[in-house]
Design a protein around this motif. Structure first.
Motif, PDB file in Angstrom:
ATOM      1  N   LEU A   1     -32.750  -0.125-113.861  1.00 13.56           N
ATOM      2  CA  LEU A   1     -32.062   0.442-112.706  1.00 13.56           C
ATOM      3  C   LEU A   1     -32.571  -0.215-111.436  1.00 13.56           C
ATOM      4  O   LEU A   1     -33.756  -0.509-111.321  1.00 13.56           O
ATOM      5  CB  LEU A   1     -32.342   1.941-112.573  1.00 13.56           C
ATOM      6  N   GLU A   2     -31.669  -0.396-110.501  1.00 12.95           N
ATOM      7  CA  GLU A   2     -32.064  -0.848-109.173  1.00 12.95           C
ATOM      8  C   GLU A   2     -32.451   0.389-108.365  1.00 12.95           C
ATOM      9  O   GLU A   2     -31.779   1.411-108.429  1.00 12.95           O
ATOM     10  CB  GLU A   2     -30.901  -1.562-108.492  1.00 12.95           C
ATOM     11  N   VAL A   3     -33.533   0.274-107.628  1.00 12.84           N
ATOM     12  CA  VAL A   3     -33.953   1.379-106.766  1.00 12.84           C
ATOM     13  C   VAL A   3     -33.892   0.878-105.325  1.00 12.84           C
ATOM     14  O   VAL A   3     -34.849   0.340-104.799  1.00 12.84           O
ATOM     15  CB  VAL A   3     -35.385   1.861-107.101  1.00 12.84           C
ATOM     16  N   ALA A   4     -32.745   1.017-104.731  1.00 13.63           N
ATOM     17  CA  ALA A   4     -32.571   0.603-103.345  1.00 13.63           C
ATOM     18  C   ALA A   4     -33.053   1.736-102.444  1.00 13.63           C
ATOM     19  O   ALA A   4     -32.529   2.837-102.494  1.00 13.63           O
ATOM     20  CB  ALA A   4     -31.113   0.277-103.074  1.00 13.63           C
TER      21      ALA A   4
ATOM     22  N   GLY B   1     -32.801   2.557 -99.306  1.00 16.74           N
ATOM     23  CA  GLY B   1     -31.836   3.230 -98.445  1.00 16.74           C
ATOM     24  C   GLY B   1     -30.887   4.121 -99.212  1.00 16.74           C
ATOM     25  O   GLY B   1     -30.573   5.228 -98.783  1.00 16.74           O
ATOM     26  N   ILE B   2     -30.433   3.660-100.364  1.00 16.55           N
ATOM     27  CA  ILE B   2     -29.506   4.451-101.170  1.00 16.55           C
ATOM     28  C   ILE B   2     -30.185   5.722-101.652  1.00 16.55           C
ATOM     29  O   ILE B   2     -29.634   6.813-101.568  1.00 16.55           O
ATOM     30  CB  ILE B   2     -28.970   3.629-102.353  1.00 16.55           C
ATOM     31  N   GLN B   3     -31.393   5.616-102.148  1.00 16.85           N
ATOM     32  CA  GLN B   3     -32.070   6.791-102.670  1.00 16.85           C
ATOM     33  C   GLN B   3     -32.428   7.769-101.559  1.00 16.85           C
ATOM     34  O   GLN B   3     -32.429   8.975-101.760  1.00 16.85           O
ATOM     35  CB  GLN B   3     -33.303   6.399-103.480  1.00 16.85           C
ATOM     36  N   GLU B   4     -32.746   7.274-100.378  1.00 16.03           N
ATOM     37  CA  GLU B   4     -33.013   8.180 -99.260  1.00 16.03           C
ATOM     38  C   GLU B   4     -31.746   8.901 -98.840  1.00 16.03           C
ATOM     39  O   GLU B   4     -31.766  10.081 -98.513  1.00 16.03           O
ATOM     40  CB  GLU B   4     -33.624   7.408 -98.090  1.00 16.03           C
ATOM     41  N   GLU B   5     -30.624   8.189 -98.883  1.00 14.05           N
ATOM     42  CA  GLU B   5     -29.356   8.793 -98.477  1.00 14.05           C
ATOM     43  C   GLU B   5     -28.860   9.809 -99.492  1.00 14.05           C
ATOM     44  O   GLU B   5     -28.373  10.865 -99.144  1.00 14.05           O
ATOM     45  CB  GLU B   5     -28.306   7.692 -98.303  1.00 14.05           C
TER      46      GLU B   5
ATOM     47  N   VAL C   1     -37.359   7.915-102.599  1.00 10.24           N
ATOM     48  CA  VAL C   1     -37.678   7.234-103.842  1.00 10.24           C
ATOM     49  C   VAL C   1     -38.600   8.065-104.727  1.00 10.24           C
ATOM     50  O   VAL C   1     -38.395   8.162-105.935  1.00 10.24           O
ATOM     51  CB  VAL C   1     -38.279   5.839-103.557  1.00 10.24           C
ATOM     52  N   ALA C   2     -39.632   8.680-104.149  1.00 10.76           N
ATOM     53  CA  ALA C   2     -40.567   9.478-104.964  1.00 10.76           C
ATOM     54  C   ALA C   2     -39.835  10.618-105.679  1.00 10.76           C
ATOM     55  O   ALA C   2     -40.074  10.876-106.857  1.00 10.76           O
ATOM     56  CB  ALA C   2     -41.705  10.015-104.102  1.00 10.76           C
ATOM     57  N   LYS C   3     -38.935  11.280-104.981  1.00 11.03           N
ATOM     58  CA  LYS C   3     -38.170  12.364-105.603  1.00 11.03           C
ATOM     59  C   LYS C   3     -37.256  11.813-106.697  1.00 11.03           C
ATOM     60  O   LYS C   3     -37.123  12.404-107.762  1.00 11.03           O
ATOM     61  CB  LYS C   3     -37.355  13.107-104.556  1.00 11.03           C
TER      62      LYS C   3
ATOM     63  N   GLU D   1     -37.401  12.870-110.623  1.00 15.81           N
ATOM     64  CA  GLU D   1     -36.238  13.380-111.355  1.00 15.81           C
ATOM     65  C   GLU D   1     -36.046  12.624-112.671  1.00 15.81           C
ATOM     66  O   GLU D   1     -35.742  13.230-113.698  1.00 15.81           O
ATOM     67  CB  GLU D   1     -34.970  13.270-110.498  1.00 15.81           C
ATOM     68  N   ILE D   2     -36.228  11.311-112.627  1.00  9.95           N
ATOM     69  CA  ILE D   2     -36.101  10.512-113.848  1.00  9.95           C
ATOM     70  C   ILE D   2     -37.161  10.938-114.856  1.00  9.95           C
ATOM     71  O   ILE D   2     -36.865  11.118-116.040  1.00  9.95           O
ATOM     72  CB  ILE D   2     -36.199   9.006-113.535  1.00  9.95           C
TER      73      ILE D   2
END
Length: 114
Positions: free
Chosen positions: A53-56, A58-62, A67-69, A73-74
């Motif tokens: 998986l890509e962890v971008a 900005g996307i995860q914050e939005e 990212v930590a959350k 979750e994963i």
């Protein structure tokens, strides 16, 4: 950014979309790049599988509260997480080494202990 909405034209191809959960015996790993909807994909599978998986950031914050959350979750879905470094090396995520994340992660179902 991809989209399922497109205009028909000379270079347009139809692609059948099938849910992974309907074919757990066929898929053993996947590359999941769904622009922030990775958790929904993982939650929707009946059988956990290995994935990249890509962890971008900005996307995860939005979409997911950071990212930590997102990584937490994963893990709660029963996966071990490994950061993929530029050299191809993997480093297991411990919850304390978030600074080692570059861009992509490899996940695999956590081994069941008896």
């Amino acid at each position: 950014m991809g989209s399922m909405v497109y205009k028909r034209g000379k270079y347009c191809h139809e692609v059948e979309v099938i849910p992974l959960r309907d074919f757990p015996e066929i898929f053993t790993w996947a590359k999941i790049d769904v622009e922030g909807a990775e958790l929904e994909v993982l939650r929707g599978m009946n059988t956990p599988l290995r994935a990249v998986l890509e962890v971008a950031q900005g996307i995860q914050e939005e979409y997911g509260g950071g990212v930590a959350k997102f990584l937490s979750e994963i893990q709660s879905l029963g996966y071990d997480i490994y950061f993929i470094r530029n050299e191809g090396e993997t480093i297991k995520y411990t919850g304390l080494n978030l600074d080692m994340l570059h861009e992509n992660i490899y996940i695999e179902p956590r081994a069941q202990t008896s």
